[in-house]
Design an enzyme around this catalytic site. Structure first.
Site, PDB file in Angstrom:
ATOM      1  N   ASP A   1       0.844  -1.147  -0.019  1.00 41.80           N
ATOM      2  CA  ASP A   1       0.005   0.061  -0.270  1.00 41.80           C
ATOM      3  C   ASP A   1       0.687   1.207  -0.046  1.00 41.80           C
ATOM      4  O   ASP A   1       0.449   2.275   0.446  1.00 41.80           O
ATOM      5  CB  ASP A   1      -0.976   0.029   1.364  1.00 41.80           C
ATOM      6  CG  ASP A   1      -1.720  -1.301   1.420  1.00 41.80           C
ATOM      7  OD1 ASP A   1      -2.429  -1.380   0.079  1.00 41.80           O
ATOM      8  OD2 ASP A   1      -1.952  -1.661   2.391  1.00 41.80           O
TER       9      ASP A   1
ATOM     10  N   LYS B   1       1.976   2.253  -5.129  1.00 39.09           N
ATOM     11  CA  LYS B   1       2.808   1.612  -6.559  1.00 39.09           C
ATOM     12  C   LYS B   1       1.868   1.864  -7.751  1.00 39.09           C
ATOM     13  O   LYS B   1       2.457   2.002  -8.778  1.00 39.09           O
ATOM     14  CB  LYS B   1       2.912   0.007  -6.367  1.00 39.09           C
ATOM     15  CG  LYS B   1       3.903  -0.326  -5.302  1.00 39.09           C
ATOM     16  CD  LYS B   1       4.123  -1.744  -5.219  1.00 39.09           C
ATOM     17  CE  LYS B   1       2.985  -2.336  -4.461  1.00 39.09           C
ATOM     18  NZ  LYS B   1       2.991  -1.916  -2.928  1.00 39.09           N
TER      19      LYS B   1
ATOM     20  N   GLY C   1      -4.547  -3.903  -4.560  1.00 39.67           N
ATOM     21  CA  GLY C   1      -5.548  -2.905  -4.659  1.00 39.67           C
ATOM     22  C   GLY C   1      -4.594  -1.758  -5.205  1.00 39.67           C
ATOM     23  O   GLY C   1      -3.888  -0.838  -4.268  1.00 39.67           O
ATOM     24  N   HIS C   2      -4.725  -1.347  -6.449  1.00 38.29           N
ATOM     25  CA  HIS C   2      -3.436  -0.351  -7.014  1.00 38.29           C
ATOM     26  C   HIS C   2      -4.790   0.862  -7.056  1.00 38.29           C
ATOM     27  O   HIS C   2      -5.545   0.625  -8.273  1.00 38.29           O
ATOM     28  CB  HIS C   2      -2.804  -0.855  -8.173  1.00 38.29           C
ATOM     29  CG  HIS C   2      -1.738  -1.719  -7.643  1.00 38.29           C
ATOM     30  ND1 HIS C   2      -0.776  -2.216  -8.689  1.00 38.29           N
ATOM     31  CD2 HIS C   2      -1.237  -2.078  -6.258  1.00 38.29           C
ATOM     32  CE1 HIS C   2      -0.184  -2.988  -7.575  1.00 38.29           C
ATOM     33  NE2 HIS C   2      -0.214  -2.872  -6.364  1.00 38.29           N
TER      34      HIS C   2
ATOM     35  N   GLN D   1       2.068  -5.989  -3.275  1.00 42.93           N
ATOM     36  CA  GLN D   1       2.391  -6.078  -1.755  1.00 42.93           C
ATOM     37  C   GLN D   1       3.534  -5.353  -1.534  1.00 42.93           C
ATOM     38  O   GLN D   1       3.991  -4.587  -2.250  1.00 42.93           O
ATOM     39  CB  GLN D   1       2.461  -7.453  -1.419  1.00 42.93           C
ATOM     40  CG  GLN D   1       0.982  -8.258  -1.357  1.00 42.93           C
ATOM     41  CD  GLN D   1       0.499  -8.422  -2.720  1.00 42.93           C
ATOM     42  OE1 GLN D   1       0.975  -9.111  -3.300  1.00 42.93           O
ATOM     43  NE2 GLN D   1      -0.742  -8.455  -2.978  1.00 42.93           N
TER      44      GLN D   1
HETATM   45  P1  IMP Z   1      -2.871 -12.749   1.527  1.00 42.15           P
HETATM   46  O1  IMP Z   1      -2.045 -12.154   0.316  1.00 42.15           O
HETATM   47  O2  IMP Z   1      -4.514 -12.637   1.089  1.00 42.15           O
HETATM   48  O3  IMP Z   1      -2.709 -14.367   1.614  1.00 42.15           O
HETATM   49  O4  IMP Z   1      -2.838 -11.974   2.830  1.00 42.15           O
HETATM   50  C1  IMP Z   1      -1.544 -12.266   3.544  1.00 42.15           C
HETATM   51  C2  IMP Z   1      -1.039 -10.914   4.195  1.00 42.15           C
HETATM   52  O5  IMP Z   1      -0.713  -9.943   3.259  1.00 42.15           O
HETATM   53  C3  IMP Z   1      -2.373 -10.281   5.137  1.00 42.15           C
HETATM   54  O6  IMP Z   1      -1.628  -9.682   6.193  1.00 42.15           O
HETATM   55  C4  IMP Z   1      -2.947  -9.378   4.106  1.00 42.15           C
HETATM   56  O7  IMP Z   1      -3.537  -8.144   4.723  1.00 42.15           O
HETATM   57  C5  IMP Z   1      -1.636  -8.812   3.328  1.00 42.15           C
HETATM   58  N1  IMP Z   1      -1.781  -8.204   1.863  1.00 42.15           N
HETATM   59  C6  IMP Z   1      -1.993  -8.883   1.081  1.00 42.15           C
HETATM   60  N2  IMP Z   1      -2.025  -7.951  -0.209  1.00 42.15           N
HETATM   61  C7  IMP Z   1      -1.793  -7.066   0.233  1.00 42.15           C
HETATM   62  C8  IMP Z   1      -1.593  -5.778  -0.271  1.00 42.15           C
HETATM   63  O8  IMP Z   1      -2.120  -5.565  -1.549  1.00 42.15           O
HETATM   64  N3  IMP Z   1      -1.580  -4.521   0.686  1.00 42.15           N
HETATM   65  C9  IMP Z   1      -1.279  -4.721   1.817  1.00 42.15           C
HETATM   66  N4  IMP Z   1      -1.266  -5.913   2.604  1.00 42.15           N
HETATM   67  C10 IMP Z   1      -1.689  -6.964   1.730  1.00 42.15           C
END
Ligand code: IMP
Length: 432
Positions: free
Chosen positions: A13, A16, A40-41, A223
């Site tokens: 977040d 990007k 989520g971009h 991420q």
């Molecule tokens: P998953 O990717 O849905 O398996 O989530 C694993 C961890 O990564 C969790 O703590 C999510 O909140 C975090 N996470 C996944 N995608 C994002 C992102 O795009 N931004 C911030 N945190 C993320």
């Protein structure tokens, strides 16, 4: 310059989407290389806000080929929805290419993501429940279904038969959830196949050809470094490789293809989901934490969850410089700090009387690490209009210089607002 990677230097977040959209004008290809619709971009341009989850953020430029690489896990239903939304907004998705080797998120992956989180209870990871982890698990255990399987219904059926033997057992016997038939999934996915077929390609080949002919390729990470499966705060991580090395495996290029690695960080730091966070601030009404949440709009693009906010953590950034081989830092949301009297920056940690200048390897130390702060004066004025470094107030310039010294990497781009134009391009040469 030909291959440029952008990675999140924190917990995701960092902005990007905005930076990719900004730099994409000079690119020929923009490639997503890992993650899925957990990302989520947000792109804000000319009063329009676009929220992208799977489609590369270069999509707004008609000259760009947007590519979803082999390292991404694709939920075809979500991808088609996103394509439809863009088309309805007048943005063409005709040029979008999808790797034939990317893995698909299946309905049981979503079910299993939610079910395993519920089972973990208080120890939950806080995943986005989009099926990301279970899809990567199947990829590693060689039970995955790939994009290319959509092009052959017999193969799709055979692979699904094999996968469902195990998945239905787990769904029913471990979690007490409904099971799936091969037919229902084949019917659903063959409908997606009809629409996705023209976009399926050998993208590794295409990207390498582009690099050989001196085209500019931008690898857009999702991420962030501390969510990396290997290098992040395991187990509170995602299941892919958001670090720069992931661009090579997730797009199918060699490391020599990468000329520049941009690490993006907010002027403070946020985290969604569970896990340790040394510089986290309380978010009670009237607190600095609450101010950052509100002024920074710190609510998830994908899940709407409130993000945890904290002071900038220089230890984390030094680590990100190391594991990604960062050549540049991009600092975003500097404007969010504009009203503060003083600003703290974490320069090291303390645990049981010992000082840690580097990220501690042991989880217990990181969980209990106390930040050692330096406090800098705030600038207490609006900076949204600044377009050059020199236009920034002295305190803001000193803040950036402090971050640079700490990271030992230049801060090349600074964002002072959400719009594409609200940016200071300090060390970025436009393509001739
Ligand atoms: P998953 O990717 O849905 O398996 O989530 C694993 C961890 O990564 C969790 O703590 C999510 O909140 C975090 N996470 C996944 N995608 C994002 C992102 O795009 N931004 C911030 N945190 C993320």
């Amino acid at each position: 310059m030909a291959g440029i990677v952008l990675v999140g230097a924190q917990w995701g977040d960092e902005g990007k989407g905005k930076i990719t959209d900004l730099l994409a004008d000079d690119m020929d290809l923009v490639v997503r290389f890992q993650g899925g619709n957990n990302a989520g971009h947000t792109i804000i341009h000319g009063g329009r806000t676009l929220k992208l989850h799977l489609i590369p953020s270069g999509i707004l430029y008609p000259h760009i080929t947007p590519v979803i690489g082999n390292g991404v896990v694709i939920d075809p239903k979500v991808l088609l929805q996103e394509m439809d939304e863009l088309e309805a907004d007048g943005i063409t998705t005709r040029r979008l290419l999808i790797s034939c080797n990317a893995h698909l998120i299946m309905p049981y992956h979503r079910d299993l993501d939610g079910a395993s989180e519920r089972r973990l209870g208080g120890n939950e990871i806080g995943t986005t429940r989009r099926g990301i982890g279970p899809a990567y698990m199947d990829k590693a255990s060689r039970l995955g279904i790939r994009v290319q399987d959509l092009t052959d219904v017999h193969i799709l059926r055979k692979k699904l038969e094999a996968a469902l033997v195990e998945k239905n057992d787990v769904l029913e016997k471990i979690y007490g959830l409904p099971t799936y038939t091969v037919d229902e999934i084949v019917d659903e996915y063959m409908e997606y196949a009809k629409r996705l077929q023209p976009h399926i390609a050998d993208t590794s080949h295409l990207i390498n050809r582009a690099l050989r002919s001196d085209q500019w390729v931008f690898f857009e990470g999702a991420q962030g470094t501390l969510l990396d499966l290997d290098h992040g705060t395991y187990p509170f991580v995602t299941s892919s490789s958001p670090t720069a090395g992931g661009a090579c495996t997730g797009a199918g290029v060699g490391p020599k293809a990468i000329d520049r690695v941009l690490g993006i960080a907010k002027a403070y730091i946020t985290r969604v989901g569970s896990g340790p966070f040394p510089t986290e601030l309380p978010s009670d009404p009237g607190s600095i934490g609450e101010h950052l949440t509100q002024k920074g709009g710190e609510f998830g693009t994908t899940t709407g969850r409130q993000r945890r906010c904290g002071w900038y953590d220089g230890v984390i950034i030094r680590y990100a410089v190391q594991v990604n081989g960062l050549t540049d830092l991009v600092i975003t949301k500097l404007d969010v700090l504009s009203e503060l009297d003083t600003i703290k920056v974490c320069v090291a940690y303390e645990y049981e009387g010992k000082r840690y200048n580097e990220l501690p390897c042991h989880q217990t130390v990181f969980h209990h690490a106390k930040p050692i702060y330096e406090e800098l004066p705030g600038w207490k004025c609006n900076i949204d209009h600044c377009r050059t470094f020199e236009e920034l107030p002295k305190e803001a310039r000193d803040y950036i210089a402090f971050l640079e010294d700490l990271a030992e990497v230049p801060v090349s781009i600074i964002a002072v607002g959400p719009d594409r134009d609200e940016t200071i391009m300090r060390r970025w040469e436009r393509r001739a």
